[in-house]
Design a protein around this motif. Structure first.
Motif, short mmCIF file in Angstrom:
data_model
loop_
_atom_site.label_atom_id
_atom_site.label_comp_id
_atom_site.label_asym_id
_atom_site.label_seq_id
_atom_site.Cartn_x
_atom_site.Cartn_y
_atom_site.Cartn_z
N LEU A 14 12.21 88.46 49.02
CA LEU A 14 12.07 86.93 48.64
C LEU A 14 10.66 86.73 48.37
O LEU A 14 9.84 86.85 49.51
N HIS A 15 10.32 86.24 47.45
CA HIS A 15 8.87 86.03 47.26
C HIS A 15 8.68 84.91 46.31
O HIS A 15 9.39 84.09 45.99
N GLU A 44 12.98 80.11 46.39
CA GLU A 44 12.94 78.98 46.08
C GLU A 44 13.78 78.09 47.05
O GLU A 44 14.26 78.58 48.29
N GLU A 45 13.74 76.80 46.86
CA GLU A 45 14.36 76.17 48.19
C GLU A 45 15.90 76.49 48.14
O GLU A 45 16.66 76.84 46.98
N GLY A 46 16.43 76.39 49.34
CA GLY A 46 17.89 76.80 49.41
C GLY A 46 18.02 78.49 49.52
O GLY A 46 18.90 78.82 49.40
N TRP A 47 16.86 79.10 49.75
CA TRP A 47 16.98 80.49 49.89
C TRP A 47 18.02 81.22 50.88
O TRP A 47 18.44 82.34 50.80
N GLU A 48 18.07 80.35 52.03
CA GLU A 48 18.90 80.72 53.10
C GLU A 48 20.40 81.15 52.63
O GLU A 48 21.11 81.60 53.44
N ALA A 49 20.83 80.66 51.37
CA ALA A 49 22.15 80.71 50.90
C ALA A 49 22.22 82.10 50.51
O ALA A 49 23.49 82.61 50.53
N ALA A 67 6.39 84.03 55.89
CA ALA A 67 7.41 83.84 57.02
C ALA A 67 7.84 82.14 56.73
O ALA A 67 7.28 81.56 56.08
N ALA A 68 9.03 82.16 57.16
CA ALA A 68 9.69 80.87 57.18
C ALA A 68 10.21 80.50 58.42
O ALA A 68 10.44 81.35 59.30
N SER A 69 10.61 79.34 58.65
CA SER A 69 11.25 78.93 59.75
C SER A 69 12.60 79.52 60.04
O SER A 69 13.10 79.86 58.98
N VAL A 70 12.99 79.44 61.29
CA VAL A 70 14.33 80.36 61.69
C VAL A 70 15.54 79.65 61.03
O VAL A 70 15.70 78.50 61.24
N PRO A 71 16.17 80.10 60.24
CA PRO A 71 17.19 79.81 60.06
C PRO A 71 18.41 79.57 60.84
O PRO A 71 18.43 80.38 61.92
N GLU A 72 19.24 78.80 60.83
CA GLU A 72 20.20 78.35 61.83
C GLU A 72 21.29 79.56 61.99
O GLU A 72 21.41 80.38 61.15
N GLY A 73 21.44 79.59 63.38
CA GLY A 73 22.33 80.90 63.66
C GLY A 73 21.92 82.36 63.92
O GLY A 73 22.54 83.33 63.85
#
Length: 240
Positions: A14-15, A44-49, A67-73
């Motif tokens: 992811l870049h 992009e936004e919503g990459w956690e999906a 690096a990004a904030s820690v996704p939930e779970g």
């Protein structure tokens, strides 16, 4: 290099339009003939999906260029817990394990090349990297405010906490006391770099400093270490 898995698996990358780190990672995967297929995707936004798909689609994991904030779970390795950031997510057990490979790479690089050095941080403060400066002897910061600089140094063990410089004359005074410049800016003030300094550029674009110091390491040196940290996190480790 030894691999713990022999079945080829895709690796999500992811870049946000970079390229340098991806090229190094791809080159090492190809050179070592690792069973990984890199799939770059614009982050992009919503990459956690993407994350719930990693396990179901058989991905080896997901590398985040930034690096990004820690996704939930997500369960965290110790380094990611310190930084509260992740740049590698690996399916494990019934969920995902988050790792922070840039921090691991930085700590290793400093321990190998600059153990015990007195350092001055120049450029925007990256609080997530502060805990990984602990191999140095002393850390000073040039900060936009005392509160920000003090908060950055507070993430280090007390013996390593140096001074916060706010005014240009304070920065110039600190330059005389340090061995290493940590450059998180593409345009550091060239008059601060001295022949007795070493410099580590954390951001691209600081090459002009290389001619003014005795040793210059660019972001590629840190990226090379991060490549190894990523591959280790995926279960591939060097021989020997």
């Amino acid at each position: 290099m030894r691999t713990l898995a022999s079945t080829p698996r895709p690796l999500l990358y992811l870049h946000r339009g970079g390229g340098g780190f991806f090229d190094l990672l791809l080159a090492q995967v190809a050179a070592a003939r690792l069973p990984l297929f890199l799939h770059p995707v614009a982050m992009e936004e919503g990459w956690e999906a993407f994350l719930p798909c990693l396990r179901g689609l058989g991905f080896a994991g997901a590398v985040l260029e930034e690096a990004a904030s820690v996704p939930e779970g997500v369960r965290l390795e110790a380094e990611a817990e310190k930084a509260r950031r992740v740049d590698l997510l690996v399916p494990t057990g019934g969920g995902l394990l988050g790792q922070y490979t840039e921090g691991v790479a930085l700590e290793r690089l400093l321990a190998q090349r600059f153990p015990g050095a007195r350092a001055l941080w120049l450029g925007p403060l990256r609080f997530e990297l502060a805990p990984f400066l602990r191999g140095l002897g002393e850390v000073h910061v040039a900060a936009p405010s005392y509160a920000e600089g003090d908060a950055f140094l507070a993430r280090l063990p007390a013996p390593l906490r140096g001074r916060v410089a706010l005014r240009p004359e304070e920065v110039r005074a600190l330059v005389l006391r340090v061995d290493l410049l940590l450059l998180n800016t593409p345009r550091p003030p060239l008059d601060l770099a001295q022949p007795y300094h070493a410099a580590l550029a954390l951001a691209p674009g600081a090459l002009a400093v290389a001619e003014r110091v005795q040793l210059f390491l660019g972001p590629e040196d840190l990226w090379s270490g991060r490549v190894w940290a990523v591959l280790e996190g995926l279960g591939h480790t060097p021989l020997g």
